[in-house]
Write a protein that holds these residues in place. Structure first.
Motif, mmCIF file in Angstrom:
data_model
loop_
_atom_site.group_PDB
_atom_site.id
_atom_site.type_symbol
_atom_site.label_atom_id
_atom_site.label_comp_id
_atom_site.label_asym_id
_atom_site.label_seq_id
_atom_site.Cartn_x
_atom_site.Cartn_y
_atom_site.Cartn_z
ATOM 1 N N PRO A 99 -5.300 1.023 3.851
ATOM 2 C CA PRO A 99 -4.785 2.269 3.588
ATOM 3 C C PRO A 99 -4.357 3.400 2.429
ATOM 4 C CG PRO A 99 -3.516 0.884 5.182
ATOM 5 C CD PRO A 99 -4.165 0.489 3.762
ATOM 6 N N LEU A 100 -4.176 4.137 1.976
ATOM 7 C CA LEU A 100 -4.358 4.810 1.231
ATOM 8 C C LEU A 100 -3.303 4.843 1.141
ATOM 9 C CD1 LEU A 100 -5.845 5.992 -1.207
ATOM 10 C CD2 LEU A 100 -5.898 8.226 0.110
ATOM 11 N N ALA A 101 -1.473 4.972 0.123
ATOM 12 C CA ALA A 101 -1.443 6.098 -0.723
ATOM 13 C C ALA A 101 -1.036 7.040 -0.761
ATOM 14 C CB ALA A 101 -0.212 4.235 -0.872
ATOM 15 N N LEU A 102 0.206 7.787 -0.534
ATOM 16 C CA LEU A 102 0.122 9.210 -0.768
ATOM 17 C C LEU A 102 1.159 9.732 -0.983
ATOM 18 C CD1 LEU A 102 -2.585 10.924 1.179
ATOM 19 C CD2 LEU A 102 -3.119 10.181 -1.490
ATOM 20 N N ASN A 103 1.388 10.878 -1.619
ATOM 21 C CA ASN A 103 2.526 11.634 -2.083
ATOM 22 C C ASN A 103 2.766 13.187 -1.536
ATOM 23 O OD1 ASN A 103 3.650 10.662 -4.183
ATOM 24 N ND2 ASN A 103 2.289 10.790 -5.960
ATOM 25 N N GLU A 104 4.416 13.240 -0.917
ATOM 26 C CA GLU A 104 3.518 14.502 -0.440
ATOM 27 C C GLU A 104 2.982 15.771 -0.470
ATOM 28 O OE1 GLU A 104 7.106 17.422 2.404
ATOM 29 O OE2 GLU A 104 7.787 15.961 0.657
ATOM 30 N N ASP A 105 2.559 15.211 -1.948
ATOM 31 C CA ASP A 105 2.094 17.123 -2.028
ATOM 32 C C ASP A 105 0.091 16.150 -2.020
ATOM 33 O OD1 ASP A 105 1.989 15.033 -4.003
ATOM 34 O OD2 ASP A 105 1.911 16.168 -5.865
ATOM 35 N N THR B 289 -0.829 14.394 -3.871
ATOM 36 C CA THR B 289 -1.236 13.116 -4.530
ATOM 37 C C THR B 289 -1.732 11.627 -4.372
ATOM 38 O OG1 THR B 289 0.760 13.246 -5.343
ATOM 39 C CG2 THR B 289 -0.904 15.003 -6.407
ATOM 40 N N LEU B 290 -2.015 10.903 -5.386
ATOM 41 C CA LEU B 290 -2.020 9.612 -5.667
ATOM 42 C C LEU B 290 -0.813 8.749 -5.493
ATOM 43 C CD1 LEU B 290 -3.578 6.324 -4.193
ATOM 44 C CD2 LEU B 290 -4.333 6.195 -6.883
ATOM 45 N N ASP B 291 0.038 8.448 -4.579
ATOM 46 C CA ASP B 291 0.868 7.050 -4.824
ATOM 47 C C ASP B 291 0.840 5.824 -5.042
ATOM 48 O OD1 ASP B 291 3.421 5.642 -5.281
ATOM 49 O OD2 ASP B 291 3.947 6.542 -2.598
ATOM 50 N N GLU B 292 0.876 5.791 -6.862
ATOM 51 C CA GLU B 292 0.264 4.623 -7.825
ATOM 52 C C GLU B 292 0.945 3.471 -7.210
ATOM 53 O OE1 GLU B 292 -1.608 4.424 -11.492
ATOM 54 O OE2 GLU B 292 -2.479 6.318 -10.612
ATOM 55 N N LYS B 293 2.186 3.942 -7.082
ATOM 56 C CA LYS B 293 3.056 2.916 -6.802
ATOM 57 C C LYS B 293 2.941 1.569 -5.394
ATOM 58 C CE LYS B 293 7.529 2.788 -8.792
ATOM 59 N NZ LYS B 293 8.953 3.316 -9.060
ATOM 60 N N SER B 294 3.427 2.805 -4.241
ATOM 61 C CA SER B 294 3.080 2.835 -2.994
ATOM 62 C C SER B 294 1.728 2.282 -2.700
ATOM 63 C CB SER B 294 3.272 3.541 -2.357
ATOM 64 O OG SER B 294 4.992 3.957 -2.790
ATOM 65 N N GLN B 295 0.582 2.044 -3.464
ATOM 66 C CA GLN B 295 -0.723 1.817 -2.468
ATOM 67 C C GLN B 295 -0.525 0.412 -3.797
ATOM 68 O OE1 GLN B 295 -3.305 3.764 -1.716
ATOM 69 N NE2 GLN B 295 -4.466 1.988 -1.791
ATOM 70 N N ARG B 296 -0.080 0.035 -4.683
ATOM 71 C CA ARG B 296 -0.491 -1.318 -5.320
ATOM 72 C C ARG B 296 0.987 -2.672 -4.310
ATOM 73 N NH1 ARG B 296 -1.939 -1.895 -11.276
ATOM 74 N NH2 ARG B 296 -1.944 0.000 -12.082
ATOM 75 N N ALA B 297 1.989 -1.559 -3.563
ATOM 76 C CA ALA B 297 2.719 -2.425 -3.517
ATOM 77 C C ALA B 297 2.186 -2.395 -1.436
ATOM 78 C CB ALA B 297 4.166 -1.479 -2.521
ATOM 79 N N LEU C 200 7.115 0.741 2.666
ATOM 80 C CA LEU C 200 5.865 0.678 2.343
ATOM 81 C C LEU C 200 5.554 1.666 1.906
ATOM 82 C CD1 LEU C 200 4.384 -2.142 4.434
ATOM 83 C CD2 LEU C 200 5.141 -2.394 1.975
ATOM 84 N N LEU C 201 5.097 3.062 2.867
ATOM 85 C CA LEU C 201 4.470 4.379 2.372
ATOM 86 C C LEU C 201 5.731 5.409 2.849
ATOM 87 C CD1 LEU C 201 1.422 4.622 4.428
ATOM 88 C CD2 LEU C 201 1.768 3.924 1.959
ATOM 89 N N GLN C 202 5.338 6.740 1.345
ATOM 90 C CA GLN C 202 6.942 7.166 1.831
ATOM 91 C C GLN C 202 6.300 8.543 2.897
ATOM 92 O OE1 GLN C 202 7.722 9.264 -2.428
ATOM 93 N NE2 GLN C 202 6.290 8.160 -3.422
ATOM 94 N N GLY C 203 5.566 8.209 3.699
ATOM 95 C CA GLY C 203 5.064 9.440 4.043
ATOM 96 C C GLY C 203 3.457 8.582 5.545
ATOM 97 N N LEU D 143 10.141 -5.826 0.090
ATOM 98 C CA LEU D 143 9.701 -4.420 -0.254
ATOM 99 C C LEU D 143 9.880 -4.475 -2.055
ATOM 100 C CD1 LEU D 143 8.269 -1.617 0.811
ATOM 101 C CD2 LEU D 143 10.953 -1.676 1.734
ATOM 102 N N ALA D 144 11.724 -4.997 -1.732
ATOM 103 C CA ALA D 144 11.785 -4.735 -3.571
ATOM 104 C C ALA D 144 10.986 -4.683 -4.463
ATOM 105 C CB ALA D 144 13.110 -4.138 -4.055
ATOM 106 N N LYS D 145 10.803 -6.439 -4.279
ATOM 107 C CA LYS D 145 10.022 -6.819 -5.416
ATOM 108 C C LYS D 145 8.024 -6.198 -5.044
ATOM 109 C CE LYS D 145 7.496 -10.197 -4.163
ATOM 110 N NZ LYS D 145 7.150 -11.420 -3.416
ATOM 111 N N TRP D 146 7.640 -5.519 -4.287
ATOM 112 C CA TRP D 146 6.563 -5.135 -4.501
ATOM 113 C C TRP D 146 6.733 -3.681 -4.848
ATOM 114 C CZ3 TRP D 146 6.222 -6.349 2.056
ATOM 115 C CH2 TRP D 146 5.791 -7.751 1.611
ATOM 116 N N LYS D 147 7.240 -2.681 -4.619
ATOM 117 C CA LYS D 147 7.581 -1.866 -4.903
ATOM 118 C C LYS D 147 8.169 -1.554 -6.733
ATOM 119 C CE LYS D 147 7.177 1.215 -1.189
ATOM 120 N NZ LYS D 147 6.884 2.617 -1.624
ATOM 121 N N ASP D 148 8.808 -2.867 -7.048
ATOM 122 C CA ASP D 148 8.986 -2.800 -8.771
ATOM 123 C C ASP D 148 8.026 -2.772 -9.325
ATOM 124 O OD1 ASP D 148 10.956 -3.044 -10.685
ATOM 125 O OD2 ASP D 148 10.545 -5.250 -10.334
#
Length: 351
Positions: free
Chosen positions: A20-26, A28-36, A304-307, A345-350
């Motif tokens: 999937p694709l991880a996005l911020n609320e606006d 835009t690409l949420d790179e931290k979540s995409q990597r996670a 894993l995703l913000q939204g 999760l904390a490790k993946w989001k780090d």
């Protein structure tokens, strides 16, 4: 040429989530979540990853977003960082008319992907002959996975003869069957069995509504007076982008049992449970309009995703879909992997 370890893994049957694709609320690409997400899949034990496909949202290619290259680069960076085995299958989606498909194929090869999942979606103006020519052009650049995409999300009905000719194209090594239709699934299996490259083509299920049965079934197809046996050896699935740790476990169990003459009856129950869960995620009640948002909703609930946001604002959960996701969570606690995600999760989001 396809790396020998990748080819062996592909033919043996692998668990491949559609990333999937991880996005911020606006949006835009949420790179931290995409990597996670990529880290999650690798740690869950998948056999490969498919990026830039339907679940990643085809719109990443649109100039207004311009995310195609970056999203594929992020996944490759995490794959390399994880030191995955040589057998790990790296697939990227390729779309559009021949010129666009060739450009995308060139980019994904340079980026380090092994195979192109070649979508036939959005090309209603092309004949089957033109689609085959397009496949041959892409196959000159990178090994290809053919893709039978269901009509409801932009695919089209394709003939038995089309799949027979596609299977005979050198450098095609697999076909993902995702028409969500038993008759069309059988067309592809029969075509592969009648092709000259029957032993070189791996068949993967993309039928998220029939995962377990597809993976348990051995097809016996008469060909020139002989019986050719062929299995759908693995899956490349949007459904496998969630609840992944437990899904990998069940996939390994299915691989063991399908070589037996007797299939445990509880696997038939598992098949129904997975299909019911998929109905909540993929939203067939509303012609799959909430399919991407549904996957994102599950990943959001796990942290894993913000939204559950999608690039296009009209891509969102359908009425009552959130309630259905809650229902399958409660009905099938043995299918989710919340504990595994919470632990890591904390490790993946780090960063």
């Amino acid at each position: 040429m396809l790396h020998s370890a990748v080819k062996d893994s592909l033919l043996a049957g692998a668990f491949i989530p559609a990333h999937p694709l991880a996005l911020n609320e606006d949006r835009t690409l949420d790179e931290k979540s995409q990597r996670a997400l990529t880290k999650y899949y690798i740690d869950a034990g998948v056999g490969g990853i498919a990026v830039g496909v339907h679940t990643t949202q085809f719109e990443i290619r649109d100039p207004q977003f311009g995310l195609f290259e970056r999203v594929l680069e992020l996944a490759m960076e995490e794959i390399k960082r994880a030191n995955v085995p040589d057998s790990f299958i790296k697939i990227a989606g390729v779309c559009g008319p021949t010129e666009q498909a060739v450009q995308e194929a060139t980019f994904i090869k340079e980026t380090g992907y092994d195979l192109a999942l070649l979508s036939m979606g959005g090309l209603a103006d092309l004949s089957e002959e033109e689609l085959l020519h397009r496949t041959k052009e892409v196959a000159k650049i990178i090994p290809v996975v053919g893709f039978y995409l269901q009509n409801a999300v932009g695919g089209r009905k394709l003939s038995y003869d089309f799949w027979l000719q596609l299977a005979n194209i050198e450098n095609v090594y697999a076909i993902k069957i995702a028409p969500f239709n038993r008759y069309q699934t059988l067309d592809v299996v029969r075509a592969v069995c009648h092709s000259e490259r029957v032993n070189d083509i791996a068949i993967y299920t993309g039928n998220d509504d029939n995962i377990v049965i597809d993976l348990l079934t051995t097809y016996r197809i008469p060909v020139n007076g002989q019986i050719i046996e062929k299995q759908i050896v693995g899956g490349l699935l949007g459904h496998w982008s969630v609840w992944v740790k437990t899904a990998v476990h069940y996939f390994e169990q299915l691989k063991k049992h399908r070589s037996n003459e007797q299939i445990p009856v509880e696997l038939l129950t598992l098949a129904v449970e997975m299909t019911d869960a998929n109905a909540a995620f993929f939203d067939p009640q509303h012609d799959f309009k909430g399919s991407i948002a549904g996957i994102n909703e599950v990943l959001t609930r796990q942290g894993l995703l913000q939204g559950n946001w999608c690039l296009m604002e009209h891509e969102k959960l359908s009425p009552n879909q959130a309630d259905e996701i809650t229902r399958v969570y409660e009905d099938y606690p043995h299918l989710h992997d919340d504990a595994f995600v919470k632990e890591n999760l904390a490790k993946w989001k780090d960063a």
